[in-house]
Design a protein around this motif. Structure first.
Motif, PDB file in Angstrom:
ATOM      1  N   GLU A  35       0.773  -1.312   0.187  1.00 52.34           N
ATOM      2  CA  GLU A  35       0.105  -0.081  -0.216  1.00 52.34           C
ATOM      3  C   GLU A  35       0.931   1.115  -0.029  1.00 52.34           C
ATOM      4  O   GLU A  35       0.504   2.045  -0.662  1.00 52.34           O
ATOM      5  N   GLU A  36       1.874   1.154   0.821  1.00 49.09           N
ATOM      6  CA  GLU A  36       2.809   2.508   0.849  1.00 49.09           C
ATOM      7  C   GLU A  36       3.561   2.522  -0.426  1.00 49.09           C
ATOM      8  O   GLU A  36       3.843   3.658  -0.905  1.00 49.09           O
ATOM      9  N   THR A  38       2.656   1.667  -3.436  1.00 51.85           N
ATOM     10  CA  THR A  38       1.823   2.156  -4.353  1.00 51.85           C
ATOM     11  C   THR A  38       1.535   3.490  -4.119  1.00 51.85           C
ATOM     12  O   THR A  38       1.345   4.224  -5.282  1.00 51.85           O
ATOM     13  N   GLN A  39       1.244   4.087  -2.879  1.00 52.19           N
ATOM     14  CA  GLN A  39       0.853   5.778  -2.618  1.00 52.19           C
ATOM     15  C   GLN A  39       2.352   6.353  -3.149  1.00 52.19           C
ATOM     16  O   GLN A  39       2.057   7.485  -3.628  1.00 52.19           O
ATOM     17  N   ASN A  40       3.399   5.652  -2.953  1.00 45.97           N
ATOM     18  CA  ASN A  40       4.626   6.334  -3.439  1.00 45.97           C
ATOM     19  C   ASN A  40       4.812   6.360  -5.017  1.00 45.97           C
ATOM     20  O   ASN A  40       5.031   7.543  -5.628  1.00 45.97           O
ATOM     21  N   GLU A  42       2.189   6.495  -7.015  1.00 47.47           N
ATOM     22  CA  GLU A  42       1.399   7.419  -7.395  1.00 47.47           C
ATOM     23  C   GLU A  42       1.570   8.938  -7.267  1.00 47.47           C
ATOM     24  O   GLU A  42       1.379   9.535  -8.063  1.00 47.47           O
ATOM     25  N   ARG A  43       2.563   9.208  -6.162  1.00 48.51           N
ATOM     26  CA  ARG A  43       3.067  10.494  -5.773  1.00 48.51           C
ATOM     27  C   ARG A  43       4.099  10.733  -7.144  1.00 48.51           C
ATOM     28  O   ARG A  43       4.293  11.757  -7.733  1.00 48.51           O
ATOM     29  N   TYR A  62      -0.832  -2.462  -8.750  1.00 47.03           N
ATOM     30  CA  TYR A  62      -2.321  -2.461  -8.658  1.00 47.03           C
ATOM     31  C   TYR A  62      -2.612  -4.070  -8.834  1.00 47.03           C
ATOM     32  O   TYR A  62      -3.805  -4.367  -8.239  1.00 47.03           O
TER      33      TYR A  62
END
Length: 96
Positions: A35-36, A38-40, A42-43, A62
């Motif tokens: 999850e972390e 993926t957030q990175n 996305e950033r 994903y």
């Protein structure tokens, strides 16, 4: 491993506009923090929206997280940028 995370965090704070800092592979591969990671990614994509490597890594994330609709959108984005990319065509064929 704790030292690695501390160093990455320092780099992220001092270079917040460098998409390579948010690549995510280090997080995911070293600790399973999908999850972390993926957030990175996305950033990183916000900072460099046409970066094929980031897009492909995000699609893989994903897929792992079973966020298939988002994976399909990312694969479509890659194909819009590089329509003849064989690896992306292979991945995207499951959606057609």
């Amino acid at each position: 491993m704790t030292e690695l995370w501390a160093e990455l965090e320092i780099i992220r704070q001092t270079q917040p506009n460098d998409p390579r800092v948010f690549d995510g592979r280090h997080d995911r591969e070293a600790s399973g923090r999908w999850e972390e990671s993926t957030q990175n990614l996305e950033r990183a994509l916000d900072l460099d929206p046409r970066n094929i490597q980031i897009l492909q890594q995000l699609a893989l994330s994903y897929e792992y997280l079973r966020r298939y609709a988002e994976e399909k959108l990312i694969l479509d984005r890659v194909l819009a940028i590089v329509p003849n990319d064989a690896a992306t065509k292979q991945s995207a064929r499951w959606w057609n």
